[in-house]
Write a protein that holds these residues in place. Structure first.
Motif, mmCIF file in Angstrom:
data_model
loop_
_atom_site.group_PDB
_atom_site.id
_atom_site.type_symbol
_atom_site.label_atom_id
_atom_site.label_comp_id
_atom_site.label_asym_id
_atom_site.label_seq_id
_atom_site.Cartn_x
_atom_site.Cartn_y
_atom_site.Cartn_z
ATOM 1 N N UNK A 32 53.444 -54.554 -116.572
ATOM 2 C CA UNK A 32 53.393 -53.932 -115.248
ATOM 3 C C UNK A 32 52.343 -52.836 -115.116
ATOM 4 N N UNK A 33 51.843 -52.320 -116.228
ATOM 5 C CA UNK A 33 50.929 -51.176 -116.185
ATOM 6 C C UNK A 33 49.729 -51.403 -115.274
ATOM 7 N N UNK A 34 49.178 -52.576 -115.299
ATOM 8 C CA UNK A 34 47.986 -52.837 -114.496
ATOM 9 C C UNK A 34 48.312 -53.347 -113.093
ATOM 10 N N UNK A 35 49.595 -53.557 -112.821
ATOM 11 C CA UNK A 35 49.990 -54.161 -111.547
ATOM 12 C C UNK A 35 50.569 -53.150 -110.564
ATOM 13 N N UNK A 36 51.338 -52.189 -111.072
ATOM 14 C CA UNK A 36 52.024 -51.247 -110.181
ATOM 15 C C UNK A 36 51.572 -49.811 -110.453
ATOM 16 N N UNK A 37 51.879 -48.945 -109.520
ATOM 17 C CA UNK A 37 51.499 -47.538 -109.648
ATOM 18 C C UNK A 37 52.356 -46.829 -110.698
ATOM 19 N N UNK A 38 51.903 -45.659 -111.102
ATOM 20 C CA UNK A 38 52.664 -44.863 -112.076
ATOM 21 C C UNK A 38 54.039 -44.493 -111.533
ATOM 22 N N UNK A 39 54.114 -44.185 -110.235
ATOM 23 C CA UNK A 39 55.415 -43.821 -109.658
ATOM 24 C C UNK A 39 56.376 -45.013 -109.673
ATOM 25 N N UNK A 40 55.854 -46.223 -109.483
ATOM 26 C CA UNK A 40 56.707 -47.416 -109.544
ATOM 27 C C UNK A 40 57.112 -47.721 -110.984
ATOM 28 N N UNK A 41 56.254 -47.405 -111.944
ATOM 29 C CA UNK A 41 56.636 -47.570 -113.354
ATOM 30 C C UNK A 41 57.799 -46.656 -113.709
ATOM 31 N N UNK A 95 62.919 -53.912 -106.593
ATOM 32 C CA UNK A 95 62.173 -52.996 -105.722
ATOM 33 C C UNK A 95 60.729 -52.895 -106.200
ATOM 34 N N UNK A 96 60.534 -52.729 -107.500
ATOM 35 C CA UNK A 96 59.192 -52.584 -108.071
ATOM 36 C C UNK A 96 58.438 -53.913 -108.029
ATOM 37 N N UNK A 97 59.083 -54.987 -108.468
ATOM 38 C CA UNK A 97 58.393 -56.277 -108.580
ATOM 39 C C UNK A 97 58.059 -56.900 -107.227
ATOM 40 N N UNK A 98 58.950 -56.723 -106.249
ATOM 41 C CA UNK A 98 58.738 -57.335 -104.940
ATOM 42 C C UNK A 98 58.184 -56.361 -103.908
ATOM 43 N N UNK A 99 58.083 -55.092 -104.307
ATOM 44 C CA UNK A 99 57.603 -54.045 -103.397
ATOM 45 C C UNK A 99 58.429 -54.021 -102.098
ATOM 46 N N UNK A 100 59.752 -54.021 -102.274
ATOM 47 C CA UNK A 100 60.677 -53.984 -101.144
ATOM 48 C C UNK A 100 61.494 -52.694 -101.195
ATOM 49 N N UNK A 101 61.024 -51.647 -100.545
ATOM 50 C CA UNK A 101 61.727 -50.360 -100.586
ATOM 51 C C UNK A 101 63.167 -50.419 -100.081
ATOM 52 N N UNK A 102 63.493 -51.389 -99.236
ATOM 53 C CA UNK A 102 64.857 -51.506 -98.705
ATOM 54 C C UNK A 102 65.871 -51.705 -99.837
ATOM 55 N N UNK A 103 65.428 -52.261 -100.960
ATOM 56 C CA UNK A 103 66.327 -52.462 -102.101
ATOM 57 C C UNK A 103 66.811 -51.140 -102.685
ATOM 58 N N UNK A 104 66.063 -50.066 -102.439
ATOM 59 C CA UNK A 104 66.489 -48.750 -102.895
ATOM 60 C C UNK A 104 67.788 -48.304 -102.252
ATOM 61 N N UNK A 105 68.122 -48.891 -101.104
ATOM 62 C CA UNK A 105 69.378 -48.557 -100.429
ATOM 63 C C UNK A 105 70.591 -49.148 -101.152
ATOM 64 N N UNK A 106 70.368 -50.164 -101.965
ATOM 65 C CA UNK A 106 71.453 -50.825 -102.698
ATOM 66 C C UNK A 106 71.766 -50.082 -103.999
ATOM 67 N N UNK A 107 70.759 -49.452 -104.569
ATOM 68 C CA UNK A 107 70.884 -48.807 -105.876
ATOM 69 C C UNK A 107 72.066 -47.845 -105.970
ATOM 70 N N UNK A 108 72.310 -46.975 -104.974
ATOM 71 C CA UNK A 108 73.446 -46.050 -105.088
ATOM 72 C C UNK A 108 74.808 -46.736 -105.173
ATOM 73 N N UNK A 109 74.914 -47.950 -104.652
ATOM 74 C CA UNK A 109 76.180 -48.690 -104.782
ATOM 75 C C UNK A 109 76.446 -48.959 -106.256
ATOM 76 N N UNK A 110 75.415 -49.403 -106.965
ATOM 77 C CA UNK A 110 75.557 -49.635 -108.405
ATOM 78 C C UNK A 110 75.871 -48.360 -109.155
ATOM 79 N N UNK A 111 75.189 -47.276 -108.789
ATOM 80 C CA UNK A 111 75.453 -45.988 -109.435
ATOM 81 C C UNK A 111 76.877 -45.519 -109.214
ATOM 82 N N UNK A 112 77.371 -45.712 -108.002
ATOM 83 C CA UNK A 112 78.754 -45.322 -107.693
ATOM 84 C C UNK A 112 79.746 -46.135 -108.511
ATOM 85 N N UNK A 113 79.498 -47.436 -108.632
ATOM 86 C CA UNK A 113 80.378 -48.274 -109.457
ATOM 87 C C UNK A 113 80.355 -47.835 -110.920
ATOM 88 N N UNK A 114 79.198 -47.446 -111.407
ATOM 89 C CA UNK A 114 79.111 -46.965 -112.789
ATOM 90 C C UNK A 114 79.901 -45.672 -112.980
#
Length: 128
Positions: A32-41, A95-114
């Protein structure tokens, strides 16, 4: 130590999830280093970190289940760890691979379950 069916199941899931974490981590570090930005890494690495930590935790819970085979709370917590880890980490991977920021809205559901799963583990060890 004789492992019961639930322990074996969660140890097998843990083993698979660890292999997957290593493979995805290597892909992130090398592919991924050459494909995505440092912030996405950094986002991707967060997914990898939580994937690893919770896989190690799932190994521990699997052995707790073998010691307390009748504890339904531990079995529930193990499933919540698996589901939470998948939702949390894989939403970040996608989110990183597909460049779909909307997926970031799902992440807290997983965190809450954890969080809930680990609180259930603590409660079951204290109360049972």
């Amino acid at each position: 130590m004789i492992l019961n069916q639930n322990s074996k199941k969660f140890l097998a899931i843990s083993s698979f999830m660890m292999a997957l974490a290593i493979a995805l981590g290597a892909f992130g570090a090398h592919g991924l280093k050459s494909i995505v930005s440092d912030s996405m890494l950094i986002v991707y690495k967060t997914g990898i970190d939580y994937h690893f930590y919770n896989t190690l935790g799932l190994f521990a819970v699997s052995f707790m289940i073998s010691m307390k085979p009748d504890c339904k709370k531990l079995i529930i917590s193990a499933w919540l760890i698996v589901i939470g880890m998948i939702i949390f980490s894989f939403s970040l991977y996608l989110l990183v691979l597909l460049n779909l920021p909307i997926l970031g809205a799902i992440t807290p559901i997983g965190g809450t379950l954890l969080i809930i799963s680990w609180l259930i583990v603590a409660y079951s060890l204290i109360k049972e």
